[in-house]
Write an enzyme that holds these catalytic residues in place. Structure first.
Site, PDB file in Angstrom:
ATOM      1  N   ARG A 247       0.853  -1.190   0.000  1.00 36.44           N
ATOM      2  CA  ARG A 247       0.000   0.000   0.000  1.00 36.44           C
ATOM      3  C   ARG A 247       0.886   1.236   0.000  1.00 36.44           C
ATOM      4  O   ARG A 247       1.908   1.295   0.692  1.00 36.44           O
ATOM      5  CB  ARG A 247      -0.927   0.029   1.225  1.00 36.44           C
ATOM      6  CG  ARG A 247      -2.016  -1.039   1.237  1.00 36.44           C
ATOM      7  CD  ARG A 247      -3.062  -0.785   0.161  1.00 36.44           C
ATOM      8  NE  ARG A 247      -4.180  -1.726   0.235  1.00 36.44           N
ATOM      9  CZ  ARG A 247      -4.248  -2.886  -0.389  1.00 36.44           C
ATOM     10  NH1 ARG A 247      -3.213  -3.271  -1.150  1.00 36.44           N
ATOM     11  NH2 ARG A 247      -5.305  -3.674  -0.275  1.00 36.44           N
ATOM     12  N   GLU A 275      -3.920   6.717  -4.981  1.00 35.82           N
ATOM     13  CA  GLU A 275      -3.828   5.547  -5.853  1.00 35.82           C
ATOM     14  C   GLU A 275      -3.262   5.912  -7.227  1.00 35.82           C
ATOM     15  O   GLU A 275      -2.476   5.166  -7.798  1.00 35.82           O
ATOM     16  CB  GLU A 275      -5.218   4.914  -6.006  1.00 35.82           C
ATOM     17  CG  GLU A 275      -5.276   3.695  -6.880  1.00 35.82           C
ATOM     18  CD  GLU A 275      -4.628   2.459  -6.260  1.00 35.82           C
ATOM     19  OE1 GLU A 275      -4.421   1.481  -6.983  1.00 35.82           O
ATOM     20  OE2 GLU A 275      -4.321   2.478  -5.043  1.00 35.82           O
TER      21      GLU A 275
END
Length: 336
Positions: A247, A275
């Site tokens: 992540r 993202e």
């Protein structure tokens, strides 16, 4: 024998290849598949009717969260199987309070991530991206041949795994045939488990200082946010590579960009925070960064593994066998 009712909930545009015609046929053979078209929301007329009948719900990417309001419409629901990775954000305490069993296909999603990571480690050790860029730029080998004499390659290099997670452990397995020394940081893993895995347990600072390649496989939690910060990045060896397929929030990205701009380390980055990086992000242009758009996990045909694992769990449940990948309430606090 009355077959249990099965409903589907996911976004078809995001889940191609997950439930193939063969897998749908298998579901229809072991249970009563209410509709082959998945629910994309839980509040329209069709969904209300399906939820009222469903005993088993197979979900996937794009499924709406299942909370107390949804459960009120699903009085017969006994099992939720997520044909994807983490169920964080999909189920809440109300699901566990209702005694509904939950399972997921995170193990299936771990396999392509680990394979991607193995390729990244091998390429990073060999400085493949550096060789490629110089060779393409020069159209000769004047600069690439001398580099072959440098201390590069994969023989006896040190790989640091941050997080002995499902994916981290699979990476460790894949690295066994190679001549690597593998060190691991994981606050939950004990010494006996490290010995069983054939790795050396170290603290995070020691890993960052020692490893030639650092690969991140920790969950994104408040405790791990920016765990790889400016101080820890400064500990990395000159010429080392940071790989992140976990992540983006685990890494302090402004600090990472600064050290990458210096040219001291390289990076293979599949996940970022946000993202999609801003269009002006240096990640797109830095020559020592290999950036990919979150593709390490299941894409294309790899997604069928997710569906296969989910359908196998449904089969086990219907036959009264224990679920192989059941998720318990307490598991959520450690999930990515």
């Amino acid at each position: 024998m009355i077959r249990p009712t099965i409903a589907l909930a996911m976004q078809p545009s995001r889940t191609q290849h997950v439930l193939t015609p063969l897998l749908l046929e298998k579901l229809g053979g072991i249970g009563h598949l209410l509709d082959v078209a998945p629910m994309e929301r839980f509040d329209d007329e069709r969904s209300v009717q399906l939820l009222a009948e469903a005993e088993i719900l197979v979900t996937g990417w794009g499924a709406q969260p299942i909370d107390a309001r949804v459960l009120c419409r699903a009085p017969h629901l006994k099992l939720i199987v997520h044909a994807a990775g983490t169920v964080k954000g999909l189920v809440d305490d109300s699901v566990f309070d209702a005694g509904i069993a939950v399972s997921h296909a995170a193990q299936a999603n771990a396999m392509p991530v680990a394979e991607f990571t193995l390729a990244a480690i091998l390429f990073a050790g060999k400085k493949v991206f550096r060789f490629r860029d110089l060779y393409v730029a020069d159209r000769n080998r004047a600069r690439t041949v001398p580099i072959q004499a440098e201390a590069i390659g994969n023989y006896r290099r040190i790989v640091g795994i941050v997080g002995a997670s499902r994916i981290g452990r699979r990476v460790i397995e894949l690295l066994r045939p190679f001549d690597y020394r593998v060190i691991v940081y994981d606050p939950i893993m004990d010494d006996s488990e490290a010995q069983r895995l054939g790795v050396e347990k170290v603290n995070l600072d020691a890993l960052m200082t020692t490893a030639d390649i650092v690969s991140i496989h920790a969950p994104s939690l408040p405790a791990t946010r920016h765990m790889i910060d400016v101080r820890r990045l400064s500990l990395m060896k000159a010429g080392a590579t940071l790989i992140n397929t976990a992540r983006g929030a685990i890494v302090d990205e402004p600090a990472l960009i600064d050290v990458l701009k210096s040219g001291r380390i390289d990076a293979v980055i599949d996940v970022t925070d946000p993202e999609i990086p801003d269009a002006a992000s240096p990640f797109y242009d830095l020559p020592n960064v290999f950036l990919t758009p979150h593709i390490a996990g299941a894409v294309g045909l790899e997604r069928t593994r997710l569906g296969e694992m989910a359908v196998d769990e449904v089969c086990r449940f219907i036959k009264g066998k224990p679920l192989l990948y059941q998720v318990h309430r307490q598991d959520l606090q450690h999930m990515a």
